[in-house]
Design a protein around this motif. Sequence first.
Motif, PDB file in Angstrom:
ATOM      1  N   MET A  98       7.704   5.024  -0.853  1.00 47.78           N
ATOM      2  CA  MET A  98       8.043   4.919  -2.136  1.00 47.78           C
ATOM      3  C   MET A  98       9.622   4.971  -2.134  1.00 47.78           C
ATOM      4  N   ALA A  99      10.080   4.897  -3.443  1.00 47.30           N
ATOM      5  CA  ALA A  99      11.686   5.076  -3.511  1.00 47.30           C
ATOM      6  C   ALA A  99      11.840   5.695  -4.672  1.00 47.30           C
ATOM      7  N   LEU A 100      12.749   6.432  -4.674  1.00 50.13           N
ATOM      8  CA  LEU A 100      13.058   7.260  -5.478  1.00 50.13           C
ATOM      9  C   LEU A 100      14.100   6.790  -6.792  1.00 50.13           C
ATOM     10  N   ASN A 101      13.995   5.495  -6.925  1.00 49.25           N
ATOM     11  CA  ASN A 101      14.372   4.754  -8.023  1.00 49.25           C
ATOM     12  C   ASN A 101      13.946   4.345  -9.032  1.00 49.25           C
ATOM     13  N   GLY A 102      12.355   4.938  -9.022  1.00 46.67           N
ATOM     14  CA  GLY A 102      11.274   4.236  -9.903  1.00 46.67           C
ATOM     15  C   GLY A 102      10.507   3.158  -9.485  1.00 46.67           C
ATOM     16  N   ILE A 103      10.608   2.644  -8.344  1.00 47.57           N
ATOM     17  CA  ILE A 103      10.095   1.593  -7.806  1.00 47.57           C
ATOM     18  C   ILE A 103       8.977   2.082  -6.803  1.00 47.57           C
ATOM     19  N   ILE A 104       7.739   1.964  -7.164  1.00 42.25           N
ATOM     20  CA  ILE A 104       6.412   2.515  -6.384  1.00 42.25           C
ATOM     21  C   ILE A 104       5.849   1.318  -5.609  1.00 42.25           C
ATOM     22  N   ASP A 105       5.544   1.590  -4.437  1.00 40.75           N
ATOM     23  CA  ASP A 105       5.158   0.413  -3.755  1.00 40.75           C
ATOM     24  C   ASP A 105       3.760   0.346  -4.063  1.00 40.75           C
ATOM     25  N   ALA A 106       3.581  -1.039  -4.775  1.00 41.47           N
ATOM     26  CA  ALA A 106       2.132  -1.272  -5.442  1.00 41.47           C
ATOM     27  C   ALA A 106       1.119  -1.560  -4.215  1.00 41.47           C
ATOM     28  N   THR A 166     -10.868  10.043  -1.175  1.00 42.27           N
ATOM     29  CA  THR A 166     -10.208  10.954  -0.808  1.00 42.27           C
ATOM     30  C   THR A 166      -9.480  10.409   0.530  1.00 42.27           C
ATOM     31  N   LYS A 167      -9.956   9.503   1.477  1.00 39.55           N
ATOM     32  CA  LYS A 167      -9.275   9.152   2.806  1.00 39.55           C
ATOM     33  C   LYS A 167      -8.110   8.047   2.137  1.00 39.55           C
ATOM     34  N   ASP A 168      -8.116   7.574   0.951  1.00 43.45           N
ATOM     35  CA  ASP A 168      -6.879   6.786   0.555  1.00 43.45           C
ATOM     36  C   ASP A 168      -5.852   7.768   0.256  1.00 43.45           C
ATOM     37  N   VAL A 169      -6.163   8.947  -0.514  1.00 45.73           N
ATOM     38  CA  VAL A 169      -5.240   9.663  -0.851  1.00 45.73           C
ATOM     39  C   VAL A 169      -4.343  10.407   0.402  1.00 45.73           C
ATOM     40  N   VAL A 170      -5.233  10.707   1.192  1.00 43.13           N
ATOM     41  CA  VAL A 170      -4.721  11.255   2.582  1.00 43.13           C
ATOM     42  C   VAL A 170      -3.698  10.374   3.255  1.00 43.13           C
ATOM     43  N   ASN A 171      -4.129   9.025   3.201  1.00 44.20           N
ATOM     44  CA  ASN A 171      -3.264   8.141   3.945  1.00 44.20           C
ATOM     45  C   ASN A 171      -2.173   8.135   2.847  1.00 44.20           C
ATOM     46  N   LEU A 172      -2.281   8.042   1.778  1.00 43.12           N
ATOM     47  CA  LEU A 172      -0.904   8.166   0.865  1.00 43.12           C
ATOM     48  C   LEU A 172      -0.083   9.248   1.284  1.00 43.12           C
ATOM     49  N   PHE A 173      -0.461  10.367   1.504  1.00 41.18           N
ATOM     50  CA  PHE A 173       0.511  11.560   1.791  1.00 41.18           C
ATOM     51  C   PHE A 173       1.001  11.357   3.233  1.00 41.18           C
ATOM     52  N   ARG A 174       0.137  10.766   4.222  1.00 35.93           N
ATOM     53  CA  ARG A 174       0.492  10.913   5.458  1.00 35.93           C
ATOM     54  C   ARG A 174       1.705   9.725   5.505  1.00 35.93           C
ATOM     55  N   ARG A 175       1.552   8.860   4.899  1.00 35.96           N
ATOM     56  CA  ARG A 175       2.819   7.732   4.879  1.00 35.96           C
ATOM     57  C   ARG A 175       4.183   8.358   4.234  1.00 35.96           C
ATOM     58  N   ALA A 176       3.830   9.213   2.901  1.00 39.30           N
ATOM     59  CA  ALA A 176       4.922   9.832   2.157  1.00 39.30           C
ATOM     60  C   ALA A 176       5.550  10.853   3.417  1.00 39.30           C
TER      61      ALA A 176
END
Length: 703
Positions: free
Chosen positions: A14-22, A30-40
């Motif tokens: 993600m970027a802190l300018n309002g542009i979120i990676d689509a 749950t697996k998808d959410v954990v992957n999102l947090f891992r990448r963050a």
Amino acid sequence: MSTVTRSASASPCMALNGIIDATLFPLKSTKDVVNLFRRALTSAIEPDLTMLSIVVGYIELSLTTGEAAAQAAQAALASNGDVIMGNSVPFPVVTHELIAGLYKKFQTILSVVDKPKPHRQATREIIKKVSDVIWNSLIRSSYKDRAHLQNLYSYLSGNKLDCFGVALATTAGCQLLGYKDVRLAISEDHAWVVFGQKHVESIEVTWHGKGSEDKRGQDIGAGIESGSWLYLGGLAVVCERGMEVAAICVALNISLSANSDCVEVAELQQQLLWLLYELGHLKRYPMALGLLGELEEINRTHRSISCEQLFREAIESARSFYHNHHVYPHIFQGNYYNRLVKYREAFAAWANAADVIRLYTYQCRDDEEIYKELLDIANELIPYIMKTESSGHSARSILRDAEVFANLLRFYDGICQWEEDSLTPILHIGWAKPLVNNITKFDYDIRSQVVIKLPEDIEAEQAAALEAKKESSQEGNNNNNNVNNNTLSKKDEKTKSELPTTLADLTAACGEKILNPDFLLQGGGQPFAEQKQQALGAADSNNHKKEAITSTSTTTTSNGSGSNAASQSEASSEQEQREAKLEQSKQQQAVDDYDPFEIMLKRPVITLYSQKMKGLKDLLLAEKLNTHAISLQVTAQSVASRKVRGVADSRQAANVTATITAIASGESSTAAAAGGGGAAAGGGGATGSGDSIAATRPKRRRE
């Protein structure tokens, strides 16, 4: 746990300018959410608190609120209210449009606050303005102890936040604006913000307590100086970005109702905390480690790390990084042992919790949560354990364990010291009755094994030992040439002085040493067994020396020639004498160190620090307990030495203690027995409600 691989040239999370990676959306499991947090957490760009809080907040509220969730809660309650239940609501699909829309809304709310110039740090005025914007957009109502109000989805979709939610929203808002030095600070029941290059400046951005009194803009120094547990003596958890993500995960509330939890939210929380654990973000976060331990106790998911180990890690974290100023890690551990029916370990953990709370001064409104926890332990859990253990009263019962009694005293001593200097008393009659009842469960032969010391006694012992050491050093310097002779003569004098000269001396010594059977039956020899053993050891040593000398003399005489033979025999004789002396010294040391009573009883030693418990020392060790005097001492309001500008009214405390002592010594045994019955009955009333307490799922509290 699943992993995600990506190339170095992949777009950031993600970027802190309002542009979120689509490309990261939609999230369907749950697996998808954990992957999102891992990448963050592993991206080169710091994790975006706003986006992550919106994501988990949306999932939490979708699974725990609404009509479908309410029906699932009713079904869980009808089946078994004490078991965590899954619910029939499908996992919500988190779309890019939903998250981006709420993200843009938060940016719009914060647009009235100026963004920083390059390398500009936040100021108190800027942070106050951010918190003002969030505060003024909330619905005017107090949300203390309401569930599911600690995330930005609750704020952006319904304008509702509790006090932790306001602190988190303020921190996330400052990050979104570009102020990188603003960090979230968390105690065990409160949150605020720190800022500056070294994060030493602090500011309140929310409220605390039942009302919504505004604290925003204030420095937390006054709270630290008051000695309140709410601020942990300035040793709260100051978060880095990864720890702030951990705080978002800890804030997830899995409750469906008062008696049932949502298994899907619990699973999500557990997997996210394990991810943070593996990345090292929980090392300095005792509360998060304790929560993960509770989740693992309910549902074991990690092969090599047990919930018990996590509880120990939480305590070690509090001791290593916060000078053991956190109470909840010890309560987590004590309640865990209680659920496992490991009562000895539970008492020790609860006593450790009391050792931490004694570091603070009780503040009635600020310390409400920890007060309820300790009250629950003192008036519910411990009386229930006592009632359970007193049935049958086997030799393995904790009521036959002096160490358990010592830990019980240590637990109450910590609470009494917490009460000292407070404007509000803690130990009213509701505390006194269970306390007296718990003490009466221990027989005199168990209570008498505990060695109770007072701080002044320890100081006197240390002073005496230091003086003795100085005198010994001076004597050693003055008589350096006759050390061996002096040592032998001193041992002889000590042995002579230990021999009793009168019947009274002999009777007094019987309580500390074992009598020699030969002395009792025949009237000869040494009166005590250890003196007999010492005498026999000395005699054997002398015989060995005589034999060695005789053998050496015979060898020398038979050779009768040459100085070499004579010198060899003399060297041999000297070596044997050294060995004989060494053996004698070892035997003497063994005799001096042998204490059969200490080995048999393993007497626990505790030090009482509070004025109330110090006044109970003699009453606790009396053969017949004077329950009325104990109750009076515990509930005496003025014994809690209240200070006016730092000066305690010691005369009033002394008067109360003298009155209690007079009551204790003046009452007849009949009155004492009657008082004991009344107090026991009162304690029984306190334990009556404990019948409903059972070792079920762990209880978790949220702010």
